[in-house]
Scaffold this motif. Structure first.
Motif, PDB file in Angstrom:
ATOM      1  N   VAL A  90       6.766   7.255  10.498  1.00 60.75           N
ATOM      2  CA  VAL A  90       5.634   6.360  10.244  1.00 60.75           C
ATOM      3  C   VAL A  90       5.044   6.657   8.876  1.00 60.75           C
ATOM      4  CG1 VAL A  90       4.997   6.074  12.677  1.00 60.75           C
ATOM      5  CG2 VAL A  90       3.975   7.917  11.352  1.00 60.75           C
ATOM      6  N   GLY A  91       4.289   5.704   8.387  1.00 71.76           N
ATOM      7  CA  GLY A  91       3.524   5.903   7.167  1.00 71.76           C
ATOM      8  C   GLY A  91       2.050   5.985   7.497  1.00 71.76           C
ATOM      9  N   ASN A  92       1.285   6.598   6.596  1.00 69.40           N
ATOM     10  CA  ASN A  92      -0.159   6.662   6.764  1.00 69.40           C
ATOM     11  C   ASN A  92      -0.787   6.737   5.386  1.00 69.40           C
ATOM     12  OD1 ASN A  92      -2.943   7.828   7.442  1.00 69.40           O
ATOM     13  ND2 ASN A  92      -2.053   7.413   9.448  1.00 69.40           N
ATOM     14  N   HIS A  93      -1.883   6.034   5.199  1.00 68.28           N
ATOM     15  CA  HIS A  93      -2.546   6.045   3.893  1.00 68.28           C
ATOM     16  C   HIS A  93      -3.230   7.382   3.606  1.00 68.28           C
ATOM     17  CE1 HIS A  93      -5.902   4.856   6.517  1.00 68.28           C
ATOM     18  NE2 HIS A  93      -6.696   5.345   5.583  1.00 68.28           N
TER      19      HIS A  93
ATOM     20  N   LEU B 238      -2.634   8.287  13.728  1.00 67.87           N
ATOM     21  CA  LEU B 238      -1.518   7.399  14.098  1.00 67.87           C
ATOM     22  C   LEU B 238      -2.057   6.090  14.659  1.00 67.87           C
ATOM     23  CD1 LEU B 238       1.001   9.909  15.723  1.00 67.87           C
ATOM     24  CD2 LEU B 238       1.063   8.939  13.422  1.00 67.87           C
ATOM     25  N   PHE B 239      -3.006   6.184  15.579  1.00 72.51           N
ATOM     26  CA  PHE B 239      -3.590   4.987  16.178  1.00 72.51           C
ATOM     27  C   PHE B 239      -4.312   4.147  15.128  1.00 72.51           C
ATOM     28  CE2 PHE B 239      -7.246   2.844  18.126  1.00 72.51           C
ATOM     29  CZ  PHE B 239      -6.575   1.987  18.990  1.00 72.51           C
ATOM     30  N   GLY B 240      -5.130   4.792  14.316  1.00 75.28           N
ATOM     31  CA  GLY B 240      -5.911   4.080  13.316  1.00 75.28           C
ATOM     32  C   GLY B 240      -5.050   3.325  12.315  1.00 75.28           C
ATOM     33  N   GLU B 241      -3.934   3.905  11.936  1.00 76.19           N
ATOM     34  CA  GLU B 241      -3.048   3.237  10.975  1.00 76.19           C
ATOM     35  C   GLU B 241      -2.418   1.995  11.589  1.00 76.19           C
ATOM     36  OE1 GLU B 241      -1.616   3.041   7.017  1.00 76.19           O
ATOM     37  OE2 GLU B 241      -3.085   4.388   7.924  1.00 76.19           O
ATOM     38  N   VAL B 242      -2.007   2.082  12.853  1.00 74.16           N
ATOM     39  CA  VAL B 242      -1.449   0.898  13.528  1.00 74.16           C
ATOM     40  C   VAL B 242      -2.526  -0.186  13.606  1.00 74.16           C
ATOM     41  CG1 VAL B 242      -0.557   0.002  15.720  1.00 74.16           C
ATOM     42  CG2 VAL B 242       0.296   2.171  14.824  1.00 74.16           C
ATOM     43  N   MET B 243      -3.739   0.207  13.964  1.00 74.90           N
ATOM     44  CA  MET B 243      -4.822  -0.760  14.068  1.00 74.90           C
ATOM     45  C   MET B 243      -5.123  -1.388  12.707  1.00 74.90           C
ATOM     46  SD  MET B 243      -8.413  -0.336  16.079  1.00 74.90           S
ATOM     47  CE  MET B 243      -9.242   0.614  14.850  1.00 74.90           C
ATOM     48  N   LEU B 244      -5.119  -0.585  11.661  1.00 77.63           N
ATOM     49  CA  LEU B 244      -5.358  -1.092  10.311  1.00 77.63           C
ATOM     50  C   LEU B 244      -4.274  -2.080   9.881  1.00 77.63           C
ATOM     51  CD1 LEU B 244      -7.099  -0.834   7.731  1.00 77.63           C
ATOM     52  CD2 LEU B 244      -5.601   1.052   7.052  1.00 77.63           C
ATOM     53  N   GLU B 245      -3.027  -1.737  10.152  1.00 75.86           N
ATOM     54  CA  GLU B 245      -1.915  -2.596   9.755  1.00 75.86           C
ATOM     55  C   GLU B 245      -1.876  -3.897  10.547  1.00 75.86           C
ATOM     56  OE1 GLU B 245       1.601  -0.174  10.078  1.00 75.86           O
ATOM     57  OE2 GLU B 245       1.057   1.011   8.304  1.00 75.86           O
ATOM     58  N   HIS B 246      -2.477  -3.897  11.736  1.00 76.03           N
ATOM     59  CA  HIS B 246      -2.467  -5.084  12.599  1.00 76.03           C
ATOM     60  C   HIS B 246      -3.897  -5.520  12.908  1.00 76.03           C
ATOM     61  CE1 HIS B 246       1.852  -4.672  13.202  1.00 76.03           C
ATOM     62  NE2 HIS B 246       1.623  -3.368  13.294  1.00 76.03           N
TER      63      HIS B 246
ATOM     64  N   MET C 115       0.841  -1.174   0.000  1.00 74.63           N
ATOM     65  CA  MET C 115       0.000   0.000   0.000  1.00 74.63           C
ATOM     66  C   MET C 115       0.891   1.244   0.000  1.00 74.63           C
ATOM     67  SD  MET C 115      -2.581   1.390   3.063  1.00 74.63           S
ATOM     68  CE  MET C 115      -2.995  -0.238   3.544  1.00 74.63           C
ATOM     69  N   LYS C 116       0.578   2.180  -0.878  1.00 75.79           N
ATOM     70  CA  LYS C 116       1.319   3.435  -0.910  1.00 75.79           C
ATOM     71  C   LYS C 116       0.930   4.270   0.296  1.00 75.79           C
ATOM     72  CE  LYS C 116       1.951   3.684  -5.852  1.00 75.79           C
ATOM     73  NZ  LYS C 116       1.808   4.493  -7.051  1.00 75.79           N
ATOM     74  N   GLN C 117       1.931   4.906   0.884  1.00 76.09           N
ATOM     75  CA  GLN C 117       1.684   5.692   2.086  1.00 76.09           C
ATOM     76  C   GLN C 117       2.414   7.021   2.033  1.00 76.09           C
ATOM     77  OE1 GLN C 117       2.992   3.133   5.328  1.00 76.09           O
ATOM     78  NE2 GLN C 117       0.871   2.594   5.725  1.00 76.09           N
ATOM     79  N   HIS C 118       1.809   8.004   2.679  1.00 80.34           N
ATOM     80  CA  HIS C 118       2.500   9.255   2.975  1.00 80.34           C
ATOM     81  C   HIS C 118       3.486   8.921   4.093  1.00 80.34           C
ATOM     82  CE1 HIS C 118      -0.530  11.826   0.913  1.00 80.34           C
ATOM     83  NE2 HIS C 118      -1.330  10.828   1.248  1.00 80.34           N
ATOM     84  N   ARG C 119       4.626   9.597   4.116  1.00 84.68           N
ATOM     85  CA  ARG C 119       5.627   9.358   5.171  1.00 84.68           C
ATOM     86  C   ARG C 119       5.695  10.583   6.073  1.00 84.68           C
ATOM     87  NH1 ARG C 119       6.818   4.763   6.683  1.00 84.68           N
ATOM     88  NH2 ARG C 119       8.758   5.544   7.531  1.00 84.68           N
TER      89      ARG C 119
END
Length: 99
Positions: A31-34, A64-72, A1-5
């Motif tokens: 971190v990255g985020n979609h 930040l929290f949502g991206e970690v939750m999405l990735e895991h 998945m492409k992410q902003h850094r």
């Protein structure tokens, strides 16, 4: 998945009593985020129900929290909470005029 850094930096300025921080180094990590967090912060700052600082903290923290939750998403830590988080995000996206 492409992410902003992003590079996140948190500096501890003072403790709860107002004394200068005992920490001499900030927390700094990448971190990255979609999503484009800057665009989301701008929209959040337009909310009438939160001051600018609170809206910024909420937007950054949730992204930040949502991206970690999405990735895991399959991690047991997040499975029970995920439906509640989705409901919260739906309510948040509706705006702050319903309170």
């Amino acid at each position: 998945m492409k992410q902003h850094r992003y590079r996140i930096t948190v500096e501890h300025l003072a403790d709860a009593q107002g004394d200068p921080s005992a920490y001499d180094q900030p927390l700094c990590f990448e971190v990255g985020n979609h999503d484009d967090i800057f665009a989301i912060v701008e929209r959040s700052r337009g909310r009438a129900d939160l001051d600018e600082s609170s809206a910024t903290a909420l937007a950054v923290g949730l992204k930040l929290f949502g991206e970690v939750m999405l990735e895991h998403r399959d991690h047991p830590l997040f499975q029970a909470f995920a439906p509640h988080f989705r409901d919260f995000m739906k309510t948040l996206k509706k705006g702050g005029d319903d309170h």
